[in-house]
Write an enzyme that holds these catalytic residues in place. Structure first.
Site, PDB file in Angstrom:
ATOM      1  N   THR A 349       0.847  -1.191   0.000  1.00 40.64           N
ATOM      2  CA  THR A 349       0.000   0.000   0.000  1.00 40.64           C
ATOM      3  C   THR A 349       0.881   1.238   0.000  1.00 40.64           C
ATOM      4  O   THR A 349       1.909   1.276   0.672  1.00 40.64           O
ATOM      5  CB  THR A 349      -0.953   0.007   1.216  1.00 40.64           C
ATOM      6  OG1 THR A 349      -1.761   1.188   1.186  1.00 40.64           O
ATOM      7  CG2 THR A 349      -0.208  -0.040   2.529  1.00 40.64           C
ATOM      8  N   HIS A 402       2.439 -11.567  14.310  1.00 37.73           N
ATOM      9  CA  HIS A 402       3.475 -12.121  15.172  1.00 37.73           C
ATOM     10  C   HIS A 402       3.183 -13.555  15.594  1.00 37.73           C
ATOM     11  O   HIS A 402       4.034 -14.228  16.187  1.00 37.73           O
ATOM     12  CB  HIS A 402       3.604 -11.238  16.422  1.00 37.73           C
ATOM     13  CG  HIS A 402       4.962 -11.284  17.056  1.00 37.73           C
ATOM     14  ND1 HIS A 402       5.992 -12.063  16.574  1.00 37.73           N
ATOM     15  CD2 HIS A 402       5.464 -10.645  18.151  1.00 37.73           C
ATOM     16  CE1 HIS A 402       7.057 -11.907  17.331  1.00 37.73           C
ATOM     17  NE2 HIS A 402       6.769 -11.048  18.306  1.00 37.73           N
TER      18      HIS A 402
END
Length: 431
Positions: A349, A402
């Site tokens: 993006t 994560h």
């Protein structure tokens, strides 16, 4: 009597919203003509007629939610018929015409052919209202019925400014009614009510796509352990290479050489080195993808969409740039198909086109990584112990899940992207 049904849209889409009726009750339609535009979670879909005939009944209004397989209109099929000529005012209604004359069928008033479909009030002899697309959209967003809106147009057409004027009038009336209904000695009004009761506000209905975007972004933040790591790239080498090659590149490929092809190539090379960023979680398993379909976030009229550049690892710089140009044009024209949006493995993006210097991109689930690009800005950079130079610098950000990507791997991935962009010729050697 034929039926117009909501077709199968995609495996993950079971409903849509009627965005706009392209044909109205009484209209003659040819087989293959577009009848209605549906807004789904991802794209807008236009439904076509499977037969020729006269549209006799609309079973859903603009703004209504409809399910796949649901009947939303009825068509009086006319085999072999062609579109009739415009009727004369003195012609008789269809039911009084000779049987062999099928043409006047569309003359019927709304009361005659579709009592269930937004018929005019008693005494109003108007046929189906004519309104501009902008007016229909404004009315739908504000919850206004078109047949309630007065118009100054001599032909009775409703324009957007008619909707705005009507909305302002209703707003003023509501304010006056609220003032009149207030008690003489109100008892401890809430702060919000007392502060906002006389303030101008505008209420708009969220589009289905905006509702979906909001829902998915919240879901990602609730289900993923999202972290972001940052770095910065010296864009000197990329900008110099573009400057040297842009004219010849355009002559050869009829497409401009932009930053996105460099970043896409760098991302693909880094994904091959750190494959967990090209994966997704499915239950208790990791699905590590060995292909590279890169989503490119694009700002469209109805909100952010992420069309996918397929097999980016196999494309040349020109192929990537061409794909991005085509997808961006489709997004602006609201012509993206579902296949253009599905199956991405990683997303890029670019907030820099809007002037963003630094931001934290949100994951595009179920993907586990997204790279954010930002504005190129001249900053003083220490070249060595003796020299400081102004260099075109860009902050880059990697948001990652994560749960499966460790910090070391994420930081190393971003460092790899930085190294490749600061030595752009090396991208030509990456397999």
């Amino acid at each position: 009597m034929g039926e117009i049904k909501v077709p199968e849209l995609a495996e993950s889409i079971s409903e849509g919203t009627v965005a706009q009726w392209l044909k109205q009750v009484g209209d003659f339609v040819e087989k293959g003509d577009y009848i209605v535009e549906l807004e789904t979670d991802k794209v807008n879909v236009e439904i076509t007629a499977e037969d020729s005939g006269v549209l006799t009944e609309l079973l859903a209004g603009e703004g209504d939610t409809v399910q796949v397989g649901e009947t939303i209109a009825r068509l009086e099929a006319k085999e072999g018929a062609s579109a009739p000529k415009a009727p004369k005012a003195e012609e008789k209604p269809a039911e009084e015409a000779p049987k062999q004359e099928a043409a006047p069928a569309q003359q019927k008033t709304v009361e005659e052919v579709a009592p269930a479909a937004e018929a005019p009030q008693q005494g109003n002899q108007k046929q189906w209202l004519i309104a501009s697309p902008a007016a229909r959209k404004a009315a739908r967003e504000r919850g206004i019925k078109l047949d309630q809106v007065p118009t100054t147009d001599p032909l009775g057409r409703v324009r957007k400014h008619d909707i705005d004027s009507y909305a302002d009038q209703k707003s003023n009336e509501q304010k006056q009614q609220a003032q009149a209904s207030k008690p003489a000695n109100p008892v401890s009004p809430s702060p919000a009510a007392s502060e906002n009761s006389d303030k101008p506000v505008e209420r708009e209905r969220m589009s289905r796509r905006r509702q979906t975007i909001a829902k998915r972004l919240v879901e990602v933040q609730q289900t993923a352990a999202m972290l972001t790591t940052f770095n910065e790239v010296d864009m000197t080498a990329v900008m110099a290479l573009r400057k040297r090659r842009k004219d010849k590149f355009f002559e050869q490929h009829d497409v401009r050489l932009g930053f996105m092809s460099f970043f896409t190539k760098a991302v693909v090379a880094a994904l091959k080195k750190y494959p967990l960023l090209n994966a997704e979680i499915q239950g208790n398993e990791l699905l590590i993808k060995k292909f590279y379909d890169i989503g490119i976030a694009v700002s469209a009229p109805d909100g952010l969409v992420v069309p996918v550049v397929r097999d980016a690892d196999r494309k040349t710089f020109a192929g990537i740039e061409g794909s991005i140009v085509d997808l961006a044009k489709k997004a602006r024209d609201n012509k993206l198909a579902l296949k253009d949006l599905q199956g991405g493995t990683f997303t890029i993006t670019n907030g820099g086109v809007f002037g963003s210097l630094m931001s934290t991109p949100i994951l595009n689930g179920p993907q586990v990584g997204i790279l954010g690009m930002h504005k190129v800005q001249l900053r003083p950079v220490a070249i060595d112990e003796e020299r400081i130079e102004n260099r075109p610098m860009m902050y880059i950000a990697l948001s990652y899940d994560h749960r499966i990507v460790d910090g070391k791997e994420a930081v190393s991935f971003l460092a790899t992207v930085k190294e490749l962009l600061e030595d752009p010729e090396s991208l030509l050697l990456e397999g």
